[in-house]
Write an enzyme that holds these catalytic residues in place. Structure first.
Site, PDB file in Angstrom:
ATOM      1  N   ARG A 171     -15.827  -0.441 -15.246  1.00  0.00           N
ATOM      2  CA  ARG A 171     -15.362  -0.983 -14.190  1.00  0.00           C
ATOM      3  C   ARG A 171     -15.047  -0.012 -13.040  1.00  0.00           C
ATOM      4  O   ARG A 171     -15.280   0.603 -12.196  1.00  0.00           O
ATOM      5  CB  ARG A 171     -13.937  -2.566 -13.811  1.00  0.00           C
ATOM      6  N   GLU A 190     -12.467 -13.808  -5.441  1.00  0.00           N
ATOM      7  CA  GLU A 190     -11.910 -13.651  -6.461  1.00  0.00           C
ATOM      8  C   GLU A 190     -11.337 -12.332  -7.418  1.00  0.00           C
ATOM      9  O   GLU A 190     -12.709 -12.355  -7.872  1.00  0.00           O
ATOM     10  CB  GLU A 190     -11.154 -14.651  -6.913  1.00  0.00           C
ATOM     11  N   HIS A 191     -10.329 -11.584  -7.788  1.00  0.00           N
ATOM     12  CA  HIS A 191     -11.004  -9.640  -8.348  1.00  0.00           C
ATOM     13  C   HIS A 191     -11.161  -9.716  -9.699  1.00  0.00           C
ATOM     14  O   HIS A 191     -11.776  -8.815 -10.189  1.00  0.00           O
ATOM     15  CB  HIS A 191      -9.935  -9.161  -7.498  1.00  0.00           C
ATOM     16  N   CYS A 192     -10.873 -10.701 -10.901  1.00  0.00           N
ATOM     17  CA  CYS A 192     -10.199 -10.837 -12.017  1.00  0.00           C
ATOM     18  C   CYS A 192     -11.800  -9.946 -12.439  1.00  0.00           C
ATOM     19  O   CYS A 192     -11.201  -9.449 -13.847  1.00  0.00           O
ATOM     20  CB  CYS A 192      -9.111 -11.389 -12.299  1.00  0.00           C
ATOM     21  N   LEU A 215     -14.745  -9.594 -10.883  1.00  0.00           N
ATOM     22  CA  LEU A 215     -15.967  -8.762  -9.856  1.00  0.00           C
ATOM     23  C   LEU A 215     -15.378  -8.103  -8.844  1.00  0.00           C
ATOM     24  O   LEU A 215     -14.363  -7.469  -8.340  1.00  0.00           O
ATOM     25  CB  LEU A 215     -16.035 -10.416  -8.620  1.00  0.00           C
TER      26      LEU A 215
END
Length: 597
Positions: free
Chosen positions: A438, A314-316, A318
């Site tokens: 990020r 799950e990208h939020c 990581l």
């Protein structure tokens, strides 16, 4: 950090000393924005974009007021970066489904181990990593002498995205609600629609042995078929709809079941079939049977019947670079060594307990509808793999060119030949050298890239002219990538100004519609035809994600010294164009190698 300053060896020891993400001036951003979108526009579209931009950035205009507010925010107490509010909105604010649309996957290198052995080894490795992370013994990643932000590692374990009506939230350790590392001792194992809580750490926090983990997983696989449909299907819904379903689950008394899933260290999804080829394995890692997934979980290992394995993320919180470091740590040493290092000791069969959700007829219908809708959505996605076993970064370096620039220009040439046009192309550029850094959004199409593509198919252009055009395009690509690494890119800056108006427009006196965000330049530059990202690691075979728009091809690539593997995804209506792109890519790589040789 200052030159000569000694780096901390503690995982999070350098975070406070990292430089802040630079905030460009509004004028710099406006100039770059026009430069970036320009190659994609007609003369009329460019003129309209210039007019909208001038209105936005005029003295005393809306852009100036919004940017001044952003400067004040960045200078505020406790703010690490001007992007601190942007990132949660960017990921947690999206309202469509995250399964297939946002989550990404890695297919791991092959292993001779069977399913239970492979899964137990991954659990043992992850527990070793978690315990070392708790003690801050994971060495900080250092690139060219500069430490990178390790902050994302706090989201690896016991982290779950929670759906919300307006915006999602995250349930995670290292927060005010849950200070310090996770104290959870269990994982969730999914098999044939069953969700099983399995304790993998003993009461004193010591891991179970490899043999005990194998025995626990084997016991899970003997469980009876699940009596109720899997609540995992609900995690595939659009976010506000899933939030309503979660409220319905809570209203029926499912607090403990949700707690067990949401606080688990991670998920292990055991599949009861063997994928016939790597493409099928990739597709199941990207979406798969949603009865056997909880897509809101930060980390889910997926292990197939023959031991083939991978991860869905799950990208939020990581990004790919953090997950690559994690995966490399798991796959670079033997499970036996990782288990020994973790301090595992024999303590009997792990406690295994079914997680049972209480459902009523309305929720059963809801789950059934979600399952059917997601299966149809997966079926409406076309995918392909392209693999080069005789080409990699070593080959490109021998040609004296940047490997990434080489493949990105190959994508441009292949796309032009497949679809008859050059379209907006996104590339993710890591910026972890900054505090909480990020990624930056790079736009690949430059005037030099356009000239290169034209020259390659111009019968009047000789080999020398094509070579020169190729090298000029590659050099422009490298320059732009460096700008992005230095935080000098326009898109996220302008997007955050748009979001500030949305959040605080009335307070700042910026309530009028802003033509910039309806201008051809803004819309065309962000309307991806190719969405690209790379993940270089010898421990993975493929990396992948879904496409980002109706005409977009998602291009996830693993570029290594001796090989180059690409996973493509696109909506099924443009599947033929994607397959044509794959063929043209094989052709372009061969042609460009010959041209430079």
């Amino acid at each position: 950090m200052n030159a000569g300053e000694e780096l901390s060896s503690r995982t999070f020891g350098n975070e406070e000393r990292l430089p802040r993400v630079p905030l460009p001036t509004l004028d710099e951003t406006c100039e770059r924005f026009l430069e970036w979108c320009g190659p994609l526009l007609t003369a009329d579209e460019r003129a309209r974009t210039e007019s909208a931009l001038a209105s936005f950035a005029r003295p005393g205009g809306p852009g100036r007021r919004l940017h001044a507010a952003l400067e004040r925010y960045e200078a505020g107490e406790g703010v690490d970066s001007w992007l601190d509010t942007f990132w949660p909105y960017r990921y947690l604010g999206r309202r469509d489904r995250i399964a297939l649309n946002a989550n990404f996957f890695f297919l791991f290198k092959e292993s001779p181990e069977g399913q239970v052995e492979r899964a137990a080894g991954l659990v043992a490795g992850a527990l070793d990593y978690k315990l070392r992370l708790d003690r801050e013994e994971i060495p900080p990643v250092v690139q060219r002498g500069r430490p990178l932000s390790m902050a994302q590692n706090r989201y690896l374990f016991s982290t779950t995205r929670i759906p919300g009506a307006e915006q999602d939230t995250v349930r995670a350790p290292y927060t005010a609600e849950w200070p310090g590392p996770s104290d959870a001792r269990h994982i969730v194992v999914l098999f044939r629609g069953n969700m099983i809580r399995m304790d993998v750490l003993g009461p004193d926090g010591r891991p179970h042995t490899l043999g005990e983990l194998r025995a626990g997983l084997a016991a899970v696989m003997k469980a009876e078929a699940a009596p109720e449909p899997s609540a995992g299907h609900l995690t595939t819904k659009a976010r506000a709809e899933w939030a309503a379903s979660r409220e319905a689950l809570l209203a029926l008394g499912n607090t403990k079941a949700l707690d067990d899933v949401e606080t688990a260290l991670f998920c292990v999804c055991l599949e009861d079939f063997v994928p016939p080829n790597p493409l099928d394995a990739c597709d199941h890692l990207l979406h798969g049977d949603s009865a056997n997934r909880w897509f809101d979980k930060a980390v889910s290992f997926v292990v197939f019947g023959d031991g083939t394995a991978g991860i869905n993320v799950e990208h939020c919180g990581l990004d790919g670079t953090t997950i690559l470091s994690f995966v490399d740590a798991l796959l670079s040493e033997s499970p036996e060594e990782l288990s020994r290092r973790s301090g595992a000791r024999s303590q009997g069969l792990p406690v295994v307990e079914a997680i049972e959700f209480t459902l009523d007829d309305a929720l059963r219908r809801d789950i059934g509808d979600a399952a059917a809708a997601f299966a149809a959505y997966g079926a409406a996605t076309a995918t392909a793999t392209v693999s080069f076993d005789d080409f990699g970064t070593e080959s490109v370096k021998q040609l004296k060119m940047s490997p990434d620039a080489f493949v990105q220009m190959a994508y441009q040439l292949a796309h032009k030949r497949a679809k008859g046009r050059v379209g907006a192309t996104y590339e993710s550029i890591a910026t972890r050298q900054y505090r909480n850094g990020r990624t930056e959004a790079m736009r690949v199409v430059t005037p030099e890239a356009l000239r290169f593509v034209e020259a390659m198919d111009d019968p009047a252009a000789g080999a020398g002219a094509r070579r020169d055009a190729f090298r000029a395009a590659a050099d422009a690509h490298v320059r732009r990538a460096r700008e992005c690494q230095a935080g000098q890119a326009p898109e996220q800056h302008l997007w955050e100004l748009q979001l500030i108006q949305k959040r605080r427009g009335a307070e700042l006196g910026v309530t009028e519609p802003l033509p910039l965000f309806q201008s051809p330049g803004w819309l065309v530059m962000r309307d991806d035809y190719l969405s690209t990202s790379s993940a270089p690691s010898v421990n993975i075979r493929y990396f992948g994600f879904g496409s980002t728009s109706e005409q977009c091809i998602g291009v996830a690539y693993v570029l290594l010294p001796d090989r180059f593997n690409v996973y493509l995804s696109t909506p099924r209506p443009v599947a033929d164009a994607m397959l044509e792109f794959a063929d043209r890519l094989r052709e372009a790589v061969r042609e460009l190698r010959e041209l430079l040789a």
